[in-house]
Design an enzyme around this catalytic site. Structure first.
Site, PDB file in Angstrom:
ATOM      1  CG  HIS A 148      -1.714   1.216   1.440  1.00 31.13           C
ATOM      2  ND1 HIS A 148      -2.888   1.420   0.769  1.00 31.13           N
ATOM      3  CD2 HIS A 148      -1.527   2.302   2.222  1.00 31.13           C
ATOM      4  CE1 HIS A 148      -3.404   2.592   1.141  1.00 31.13           C
ATOM      5  NE2 HIS A 148      -2.599   3.142   2.021  1.00 31.13           N
ATOM      6  CG  ASP A 157      -9.075  -0.090  -3.762  1.00 31.18           C
ATOM      7  OD1 ASP A 157      -8.789  -0.990  -2.963  1.00 31.18           O
ATOM      8  OD2 ASP A 157      -8.627   1.070  -3.690  1.00 31.18           O
TER       9      ASP A 157
END
Lengths: 439, 319
Positions: free
Chosen positions: A184, A309
């Protein structure tokens, strides 16, 4: 007794092989037999005929970044409801993040998720393994045993691996298992805010996250990849500076890849308007120049995949003051439609757009061919012998996203009200129709 | 002769005062120690060791790190040669009261110690002591640097079983990066024209270790193929809490020595371990107890090798 289905009158697009033409597809017992079969005269007796009416038939979409509520947050979503949303969006395979409760850091949990996805009515699940125990960023998880159990890649989800030493160890250790590490890309000490730092956040009085938080983490990790000889994938990149670093690293031959999500090439920070929590994301929506840079990186191939996502949230997670509201939006049902906006505006060819949703993520996760990881089924391809996971869609048919009427349980879409061109007409998993009526 | 040698001389040999490491030690200086050790092994078995050889000499075991077997081995070696042996462990020493290493050295010097066996968690600590004391210093393990008597006893064990100490292929498996045993063995074995393979996960066996003149393998399946000797290393629990490997079960799954993997080595290949073993972590119990295992003999040779080292290092003063 074998069952046959013939898809007729379809435009076959298989980005993996470069195929794009009118044709037919024969499926027997859930497996793709071949294109242009049978020849016009000899339809197998008792075969089901699907008339595509000229629509596009492509591999079922492979969505490489999805949160589902299971385990632990079933009130947000279950595998069952996520499957409804996925199939309505043409998605047949989802890579599920390990940040449920409990985290997926044990081989038994990986198997549990995989087996859920093997049920015929449910979307195929490729579990991510936790990169560190409990996704806490402190100690490596059992990357070898998790790989054997079927984990396709390793990440701590939306928690960045903050420690450079930890990332170095992960990149080093993972090599023995050829395991993909997914980061991330946000430097956590800079990412404490909830909106992109700048004038808008200033006016709203929201704590900001500088766009450089992404670039700093990407630059650091690229250096670590070079140092260790490892392989790293950056999830949901969202800034021009970030993709430029990845572009340069790729040009040098560094083994880094990345994906982005529809909100980062279709929305910008203005979507948060007057504290609209349904447009709160992590990383946050960016300024328009960053959105354009993401589009450019899609067009030039720097970005390797588009992932939804998908992050199901309950209204109670969102009906809070902006900084306290949960980040994330649903995306399974809108993935194809929003991606096709970049086809309709000329950024991407139809085949390139579909490649970002099918074969390219399948290659990243190592599930594209006969030697798929952990004995997984090969997906993202129309090759003979592959399971008949298929998506039939009309790229020009318009529809409107309406929150509350989306398939599946979670309704927290940031695209509420958006008119999209490109509608899924039917979805098949293992040759069995799981979405759509008569086409 | 020893008195005449320069204080900076590091290595064991006719003109050397200390045994600080194997690196740089010529095979011609290793072989005589092994020969001597072999004779001490036989004398030990018949309980006829020369008890008057080191009579009146003082040997201090100075252990800044806990160790039972190495300390006991040196203690027995000293006693079998008749030395006065004193054990100092850090728990009882003034180091805990803040004394520096060099002050400790000065203190021991004033006590007229002849032989000083040192174990320390810091690489180079015995070398520092050696510069400051009159005694002969024997490195009994310093940090991740060297453990020379372990390499000598391993070499003796191999030579006794395979009849030679050259042209062999030896796999050293496990936590090489943090192992002084591995380093000393690498130096000894490569200096005698053996092939050494290092086997372990990338986090414990960095590729850069190839610069030591060895092959680096990250899979037991390739690393153990056709080797004459399999040397397993102990996996420290700190490696897990330090995040270098995830768990003992994963470690054993990929890097533990079991029958299937041992079958890849040459028939009759030796299995060695410096101890103490973690059964089921780096080595399966049935392998540790099998006919191919020479682990207990390593312990026996340890005493013999240390007797030989004490003998050689005290010859100068004995004249």
């Amino acid at each position: 007794m074998s069952t046959c289905t013939v898809f007729e009158n379809v435009r076959l697009i298989d980005p993996a092989s470069g195929l794009d033409r009118q044709g037919r597809l024969l499926v027997r017992d859930g497996v793709i037999v071949g294109h242009d079969l049978p020849d016009a005269e000899g339809k197998p007796e008792g075969a089901e005929i699907v008339d595509g009416q000229g629509a596009v038939l492509c591999p079922g979409l492979v969505d490489m970044r999805v949160e589902i509520g299971e385990p632990g947050h079933e009130y947000r979503e279950t595998v069952k409801s996520a499957s409804r949303a996925a199939f309505a969006g043409g998605v047949t395979t989802v890579a599920v993040l390990p940040t449920g409760s409990p985290p997926i850091d044990d081989p038994a949990m990986v198997r549990m998720l995989r087996f859920r996805g093997e049920e015929p009515d449910y979307v195929s699940i490729l579990p991510y393994g936790a990169l560190t125990k409990g996704c806490q960023g402190a100690e490596l998880a059992e990357i070898g045993l998790l790989s054997e159990a079927g984990a396709v890649a390793f990440t701590d989800g939306n928690r960045a691996i903050a420690s450079a030493r930890q990332m170095k160890l992960a990149l080093t250790y993972a090599q023995a298992f050829d395991a993909l590490v997914v980061q991330h890309p946000e430097e956590p000490t800079l990412a404490g805010g909830c909106a992109t730092e700048g004038e808008l956040a200033l006016r709203l009085g929201l704590p900001g996250i500088p766009t450089a938080a992404e670039a700093i983490m990407i630059a650091r990790d690229i250096r670590l990849v070079e140092m260790t000889g490892g392989r790293l994938h950056f999830g949901h990149v969202s800034t021009g500076e970030g993709v430029e670093l990845i572009r340069q690293a790729k040009a040098r031959g560094v083994r880094v890849t990345c994906d982005t999500a529809p909100q980062y090439f279709d929305l910008n920070e203005t979507a948060i308007g007057d504290f609209r929590t349904y447009a709160k994301f992590s990383p946050p929506l960016r300024r328009e120049d960053d959105r354009l840079a993401i589009c450019a990186a899609l067009a030039d191939g720097t970005i390797d995949a588009i992932a939804s996502d998908h992050a199901p949230r309950d209204p109670d997670d969102k009906r809070l003051p902006f900084a306290q509201a949960s980040a994330g939006g649903t995306g399974l049902a809108t993935l194809l439609g929003v991606t096709l906006t970049r086809y309709h505006d000329g950024t991407l060819s139809l085949s390139d757009a579909l490649a970002l949703l099918t074969c390219r993520p399948a290659v990243l996760l190592g599930v594209n061919g006969a030697a798929a990881r952990g004995g997984a089924r090969p997906v993202g391809t129309l090759a003979a012998g592959a399971p008949a996971d298929l998506c039939l869609f009309d790229p020009d048919r318009a529809w409107q996203v309406i929150a509350g009427e989306l398939p599946g349980h979670a309704q927290n879409t940031p695209f509420d009200g958006r008119a999209l061109e490109g509608k899924v007409m039917g979805t098949w998993k293992n040759g069995r129709r799981v979405f759509g009526g008569a086409a | 002769m020893a008195e005449a040698s320069s204080g900076g001389s590091r290595f064991f040999g006719p003109s050397d005062r200390h045994l600080l490491g194997i690196q740089g030690m010529h095979p011609s200086r290793i072989e005589p120690i092994l020969d001597l050790a072999e004779s001490y092994a036989l004398l030990s078995r018949s309980r006829k060791t020369p008890r008057d050889l080191l009579r009146g000499r003082t040997l201090i075991n100075l252990f800044f790190e806990d160790s039972t077997r190495t300390r006991t081995s040196f203690e027995l070696a000293g006693k079998r040669l008749g030395a006065d042996v004193v054990n100092m462990s850090v728990a009882q020493s003034s180091v805990n009261k803040g004394e520096t290493l060099l002050d400790t050295a000065a203190t021991l010097n004033a006590m007229r110690t002849d032989l000083l066996v040192v174990r320390h968690s810091q690489s180079g600590a015995p070398a520092l002591l050696a510069q400051k004391v009159d005694a002969a210093v024997i490195n009994a393990g310093d940090g991740t640097h060297e453990h020379p008597t372990q390499a000598l006893l391993d070499a003796l064990t191999i030579r006794r079983h395979l009849g030679r100490l050259e042209g062999l292929t030896v796999a050293i498996c496990g936590d090489i990066a943090h192992s002084r045993v591995a380093r000393s063995n690498i130096h000894l074995l490569t200096s005698m024209a053996n092939k050494v393979r290092l086997v372990g996960p990338l986090t414990l066996v960095p590729r850069s270790m190839a610069s030591l003149g060895v092959e680096v393998h990250h899979s037991m399946e390739t690393g153990l193929r056709d080797v004459d000797v399999v040397m397993m290393l102990r996996l420290q629990k700190e490696r897990m809490s330090g995040g270098l490997i995830p768990s003992a079960r994963e470690y054993f799954r990929y890097y533990g020595l079991d029958q299937r993997r041992l079958d890849l080595a040459k028939p009759g290949a030796l299995v060695m371990h410096p101890g103490p073993m973690n059964r089921g972590v780096e080595i399966a119990s049935q392998i540790a107890d099998s006919d191919q295992s020479v682990i207990r003999e390593q312990v026996e040779m340890g005493v013999a090798v240390r007797m030989a080292v004490l003998d050689r290092l005290s010859r100068g003063g004995r004249s």
